[in-house]
Write a protein that holds these residues in place. Sequence first.
Motif, PDB file in Angstrom:
ATOM      1  N   ALA A   1       0.802  -1.220   0.000  1.00  0.00           N
ATOM      2  CA  ALA A   1       0.000   0.000   0.000  1.00  0.00           C
ATOM      3  C   ALA A   1       0.834   1.268   0.000  1.00  0.00           C
ATOM      4  CB  ALA A   1      -0.944  -0.003   1.207  1.00  0.00           C
ATOM      5  N   ASN A   2       2.066   1.207   0.540  1.00  0.00           N
ATOM      6  CA  ASN A   2       2.893   2.403   0.602  1.00  0.00           C
ATOM      7  C   ASN A   2       4.013   2.402  -0.439  1.00  0.00           C
ATOM      8  OD1 ASN A   2       2.895   4.897   2.067  1.00  0.00           O
ATOM      9  ND2 ASN A   2       4.836   4.319   3.024  1.00  0.00           N
ATOM     10  N   GLY A   3       4.014   1.409  -1.330  1.00  0.00           N
ATOM     11  CA  GLY A   3       4.957   1.409  -2.436  1.00  0.00           C
ATOM     12  C   GLY A   3       6.161   0.515  -2.291  1.00  0.00           C
ATOM     13  N   ALA A   4       6.296  -0.208  -1.183  1.00  0.00           N
ATOM     14  CA  ALA A   4       7.421  -1.126  -1.016  1.00  0.00           C
ATOM     15  C   ALA A   4       7.121  -2.439  -1.718  1.00  0.00           C
ATOM     16  CB  ALA A   4       7.698  -1.370   0.460  1.00  0.00           C
ATOM     17  N   ILE A   5       8.166  -3.146  -2.151  1.00  0.00           N
ATOM     18  CA  ILE A   5       7.991  -4.394  -2.874  1.00  0.00           C
ATOM     19  C   ILE A   5       7.332  -5.441  -1.984  1.00  0.00           C
ATOM     20  CG2 ILE A   5      10.208  -5.492  -2.265  1.00  0.00           C
ATOM     21  CD1 ILE A   5      10.481  -6.193  -5.276  1.00  0.00           C
ATOM     22  N   ASP A   6       6.409  -6.204  -2.561  1.00  0.00           N
ATOM     23  CA  ASP A   6       5.699  -7.242  -1.818  1.00  0.00           C
ATOM     24  C   ASP A   6       6.552  -8.501  -1.782  1.00  0.00           C
ATOM     25  OD1 ASP A   6       3.009  -8.297  -0.687  1.00  0.00           O
ATOM     26  OD2 ASP A   6       3.551  -9.749  -2.254  1.00  0.00           O
ATOM     27  N   LEU A   7       6.988  -8.879  -0.590  1.00  0.00           N
ATOM     28  CA  LEU A   7       7.914 -10.011  -0.461  1.00  0.00           C
ATOM     29  C   LEU A   7       7.287 -11.331  -0.874  1.00  0.00           C
ATOM     30  CD1 LEU A   7       9.881  -9.289   2.834  1.00  0.00           C
ATOM     31  CD2 LEU A   7      10.659  -9.068   0.476  1.00  0.00           C
ATOM     32  N   GLY A   8       6.012 -11.517  -0.593  1.00  0.00           N
ATOM     33  CA  GLY A   8       5.353 -12.756  -0.996  1.00  0.00           C
ATOM     34  C   GLY A   8       5.360 -12.917  -2.503  1.00  0.00           C
ATOM     35  N   SER A   9       5.083 -11.840  -3.218  1.00  0.00           N
ATOM     36  CA  SER A   9       5.096 -11.896  -4.681  1.00  0.00           C
ATOM     37  C   SER A   9       6.509 -12.095  -5.208  1.00  0.00           C
ATOM     38  CB  SER A   9       4.505 -10.600  -5.249  1.00  0.00           C
ATOM     39  OG  SER A   9       3.162 -10.431  -4.844  1.00  0.00           O
ATOM     40  N   LEU A  10       7.482 -11.472  -4.556  1.00  0.00           N
ATOM     41  CA  LEU A  10       8.872 -11.663  -4.959  1.00  0.00           C
ATOM     42  C   LEU A  10       9.270 -13.120  -4.791  1.00  0.00           C
ATOM     43  CD1 LEU A  10      11.660 -10.561  -5.787  1.00  0.00           C
ATOM     44  CD2 LEU A  10      12.094 -10.080  -3.363  1.00  0.00           C
ATOM     45  N   ARG A  11       8.906 -13.710  -3.677  1.00  0.00           N
ATOM     46  CA  ARG A  11       9.258 -15.102  -3.391  1.00  0.00           C
ATOM     47  C   ARG A  11       8.690 -16.026  -4.475  1.00  0.00           C
ATOM     48  NH1 ARG A  11       7.304 -15.067   1.140  1.00  0.00           N
ATOM     49  NH2 ARG A  11       9.173 -14.701   2.414  1.00  0.00           N
ATOM     50  N   GLU A  12       7.490 -15.756  -4.930  1.00  0.00           N
ATOM     51  CA  GLU A  12       6.848 -16.607  -5.935  1.00  0.00           C
ATOM     52  C   GLU A  12       7.551 -16.538  -7.288  1.00  0.00           C
ATOM     53  OE1 GLU A  12       2.827 -15.332  -6.118  1.00  0.00           O
ATOM     54  OE2 GLU A  12       2.297 -16.113  -4.120  1.00  0.00           O
ATOM     55  N   LYS A  13       8.182 -15.397  -7.583  1.00  0.00           N
ATOM     56  CA  LYS A  13       8.793 -15.208  -8.886  1.00  0.00           C
ATOM     57  C   LYS A  13      10.236 -15.696  -8.961  1.00  0.00           C
ATOM     58  CE  LYS A  13       6.061 -11.193 -10.408  1.00  0.00           C
ATOM     59  NZ  LYS A  13       5.760 -11.623 -11.793  1.00  0.00           N
ATOM     60  N   LEU A  14      10.858 -15.912  -7.826  1.00  0.00           N
ATOM     61  CA  LEU A  14      12.275 -16.257  -7.825  1.00  0.00           C
ATOM     62  C   LEU A  14      12.518 -17.697  -8.270  1.00  0.00           C
ATOM     63  CD1 LEU A  14      13.377 -14.541  -4.495  1.00  0.00           C
ATOM     64  CD2 LEU A  14      14.070 -13.869  -6.803  1.00  0.00           C
ATOM     65  N   ARG A  15      13.569 -17.858  -9.067  1.00  0.00           N
ATOM     66  CA  ARG A  15      14.060 -19.197  -9.408  1.00  0.00           C
ATOM     67  C   ARG A  15      15.499 -19.055  -9.868  1.00  0.00           C
ATOM     68  NH1 ARG A  15      10.450 -18.175 -13.791  1.00  0.00           N
ATOM     69  NH2 ARG A  15      11.535 -18.009 -15.811  1.00  0.00           N
ATOM     70  N   ALA A  16      16.221 -20.145  -9.905  1.00  0.00           N
ATOM     71  CA  ALA A  16      17.645 -20.131 -10.243  1.00  0.00           C
ATOM     72  C   ALA A  16      17.859 -19.735 -11.693  1.00  0.00           C
ATOM     73  CB  ALA A  16      18.253 -21.498  -9.964  1.00  0.00           C
ATOM     74  N   GLY A  17      19.055 -19.276 -11.990  1.00  0.00           N
ATOM     75  CA  GLY A  17      19.408 -18.824 -13.326  1.00  0.00           C
ATOM     76  C   GLY A  17      19.958 -17.409 -13.255  1.00  0.00           C
ATOM     77  N   PRO A  18      20.515 -16.867 -14.315  1.00  0.00           N
ATOM     78  CA  PRO A  18      21.003 -15.488 -14.285  1.00  0.00           C
ATOM     79  C   PRO A  18      19.883 -14.546 -13.836  1.00  0.00           C
ATOM     80  CG  PRO A  18      21.764 -16.575 -16.282  1.00  0.00           C
ATOM     81  CD  PRO A  18      20.784 -17.505 -15.619  1.00  0.00           C
ATOM     82  N   LEU A  19      20.076 -13.936 -12.664  1.00  0.00           N
ATOM     83  CA  LEU A  19      18.978 -13.216 -12.018  1.00  0.00           C
ATOM     84  C   LEU A  19      19.489 -11.933 -11.376  1.00  0.00           C
ATOM     85  CD1 LEU A  19      16.032 -13.090 -10.775  1.00  0.00           C
ATOM     86  CD2 LEU A  19      16.981 -14.386  -8.842  1.00  0.00           C
ATOM     87  N   ILE A  20      18.822 -10.822 -11.671  1.00  0.00           N
ATOM     88  CA  ILE A  20      19.085  -9.538 -11.022  1.00  0.00           C
ATOM     89  C   ILE A  20      17.768  -9.057 -10.428  1.00  0.00           C
ATOM     90  CG2 ILE A  20      19.818  -7.142 -11.339  1.00  0.00           C
ATOM     91  CD1 ILE A  20      21.358  -8.084 -13.845  1.00  0.00           C
TER      92      ILE A  20
END
Length: 452
Positions: free
Chosen positions: A205-224
Amino acid sequence: MEELSRLFRLAAEHGAGYRRSLPDRPVGVPVDQDALVEAFSGALPDGPTPPERVLAELLAAAAPGLVASAGPRYFGFVVGGALPAASAADILTAGWDQMATNVVSSPAALAAEAVAGGWLKELLGIPASASVGFVTGCQAANTVGLAAARHQVLAEAGWDVERRGLSGAPPIRVLAGAERHGTIDRSLRLLGLGTDVVEPVPADANGAIDLGSLREKLRAGPLIVCLQAGNVNTGACDRLREACELVHRHGGWAHVDGAFGLWAAAGPSIRHLVDGLELADSWACDGHKWLNLPYDSGFAFCARPEAHGAAMSYAAAYLVGSGGAPEGADLTAESSRRARGFAVWAGLRELGRDGVAALVERCCALARRFADGLGAAGFEVVNDVVLNQVLVGFGDDARTERVVATVQADGTCWVGGTTWRGRRLMRISVANATTTEADVDRSIAAIIRASV
């Protein structure tokens, strides 16, 4: 040489007089831009013009178009002023006219950067082993940090991007918050990755990244993963500790865009907002915002100096001193660099650790004073005021636009407009070392008058 001394004195005296006038002069006034261009116009002279006359002509032409952005009631674009010692050091920098490419071209410039860089890392809680590039601003710092990230994640995949380029390279995934700053996208364009590579991560709600959504998108490989300290609208900071740990668990590179918000690390009462920042791999930060250094001043930090140097450095047969340990120009995208480190060193010496902390904390307190005063007047404060940013609504979008325009034309203070979550809002950024409670109260009164 007496003529040169007189010319330099005249320029310095005018600059000092202008600075002294800032508390009382209108902050922003309507300008006829065509007339301003006309004042600078005319045919290029065939012959030389006496320097003192050139200075007088410059002063006369520029005066109507100068914005008092270095003053205490300028609250647009997260703009700070420039500290006295840092400004004086910048005058000396112009006089010395050093080329800060490496220790051969200017030993003094590189020494100032080495010491000031160490102080910066200490203030911000960045590991002492990190490298520091003195760049023009956070756009350049983000580009340098992401260039180092590009190098490292592709090297780990067995690809030499500096030699082979991106054609045929393993694809890089770039995750970034939906509320990221636009300079992240431009850096990705400049680095050949393009903006389509970004996979936006929803924000809270205040503009910070949603950690739950970040966790769902992460996977191994060249990642920034691009994180943020200080949302440009709300001041919100991502939860850096948890986010960095998640990114590293998947073998990725965590970059922090901390243009102004990284300075929360220097404030004891707000340091928790950037807890865990030391875990990141690269950081971008401005000096000409909250640290109140002269333009242009920014910093690119990298926890892996070898990746930093590999991404940015170059060697040439004629370039004496090149090819060794990365320093100076090796850590930026510039070769012929102005010696920015002198003003940084002077500004940090002037403030000291306690002065930096007081500056950051005071600006946050003044932002809350803005929010309290405008809220008490019946206006809507939209964001959670966690740092120095305040968003205010005045009903519908059209009325908000009118209030912002009226305030800007009035000249008591200068505030900007922005779009946040589909609404037009007034955006107030407090970052000047000279701003007082009286300046805030005077500005609140002007905003209230403009709303009628």
